[in-house]
Design an enzyme around this catalytic site. Sequence first.
Site, short mmCIF file in Angstrom:
data_model
loop_
_atom_site.label_atom_id
_atom_site.label_comp_id
_atom_site.label_asym_id
_atom_site.label_seq_id
_atom_site.Cartn_x
_atom_site.Cartn_y
_atom_site.Cartn_z
N LYS A 11 0.84 -1.20 0.00
CA LYS A 11 0.00 0.00 0.00
C LYS A 11 0.88 1.26 0.00
CE LYS A 11 -3.88 -2.36 2.26
NZ LYS A 11 -4.79 -2.38 3.44
N TYR A 51 -12.08 -2.73 -3.68
CA TYR A 51 -12.68 -2.88 -2.34
C TYR A 51 -14.20 -2.87 -2.39
CZ TYR A 51 -8.22 -2.46 0.21
OH TYR A 51 -6.97 -2.69 0.75
N PHE A 59 -15.55 3.35 7.16
CA PHE A 59 -14.15 3.69 6.85
C PHE A 59 -13.85 3.68 5.34
CE2 PHE A 59 -14.30 -0.90 7.84
CZ PHE A 59 -13.73 -1.44 6.68
N ARG A 87 -1.89 -14.66 3.42
CA ARG A 87 -2.62 -14.01 4.52
C ARG A 87 -1.88 -14.21 5.84
NH1 ARG A 87 -6.91 -10.42 3.71
NH2 ARG A 87 -7.80 -11.11 5.69
N THR A 93 -5.74 -8.19 10.13
CA THR A 93 -6.12 -6.89 9.55
C THR A 93 -5.70 -5.74 10.47
OG1 THR A 93 -7.99 -7.91 8.40
CG2 THR A 93 -8.08 -5.51 8.72
N ARG A 104 2.60 -7.09 8.97
CA ARG A 104 1.93 -6.05 9.76
C ARG A 104 2.43 -6.05 11.20
NH1 ARG A 104 -3.91 -7.60 7.14
NH2 ARG A 104 -3.90 -6.16 5.36
N ASN A 114 -2.07 -0.19 7.34
CA ASN A 114 -1.51 -1.53 7.60
C ASN A 114 -0.62 -2.07 6.48
OD1 ASN A 114 -3.51 -2.28 5.82
ND2 ASN A 114 -4.69 -3.48 7.29
N HIS A 117 -1.71 -5.57 1.34
CA HIS A 117 -2.96 -6.25 1.03
C HIS A 117 -2.66 -7.67 0.54
CE1 HIS A 117 -6.82 -7.27 -0.82
NE2 HIS A 117 -6.10 -7.74 -1.83
N GLU A 128 -9.06 -10.15 -8.35
CA GLU A 128 -8.09 -9.07 -8.13
C GLU A 128 -6.97 -9.11 -9.16
OE1 GLU A 128 -7.10 -9.60 -3.97
OE2 GLU A 128 -9.07 -8.91 -3.32
#
Length: 150
Positions: A11, A51, A59, A87, A93, A104, A114, A117, A128
């Site tokens: 990100k 998203y 948010f 993941r 998250t 993270r 964070n 992704h 995606e």
Amino acid sequence: SVSERTYIMVKPDGVQRGLVGNILGRFEQRGFKLIALKLVHATPEHLEQHYIDLKGKSFFPGLIKYMASGPVVAMVWEGLDAVKTGRSMLGATNPLASAPGTIRGDFALAVGRNICHGSDSVENAEKEIKLWFPEGVVQYTNDNSKWIFE
Ligand code: DAT
Ligand code: MG
């Protein structure tokens, strides 16, 4: 399966903080095969598509603004159980709940910053990958797979 694919993205905060190499390196070291990679400053419309499942969350506007605030590194990694393993390498998250040793858990504190992704299912990974790489991924043989898989 050995040829499972996942969409991983650094990100804007991860790019700004100089964490691209570290994040990329973890997937390389683990034994995943890099089959697509690009630096892209995405539009809000593109990110809303990415998203789409979160549209309506309180948010959501802030998330889109953050994700459009600078370039991201978009990549596709292939390998054994890539989605689930990706993941677990990312961590929870909310970084406060992420174990040390995860991306993270090592580099982030706030859920809204964070730094990375990762696709949450094989089905979403396919969506995606299509969204971020409409041109397709790169096909090549990597001779080290015989040292990584039985
Ligand atoms: P993940 O990125 O772990 O798949 P998600 O898909 O539920 O999590 O949410 C996407 C992103 O939205 C997440 O990485 C950070 C942001 N986000 C999620 N929940 C949030 C919250 N309660 N407050 C602020 N940002 C949130
Ligand atoms: Mg998600």
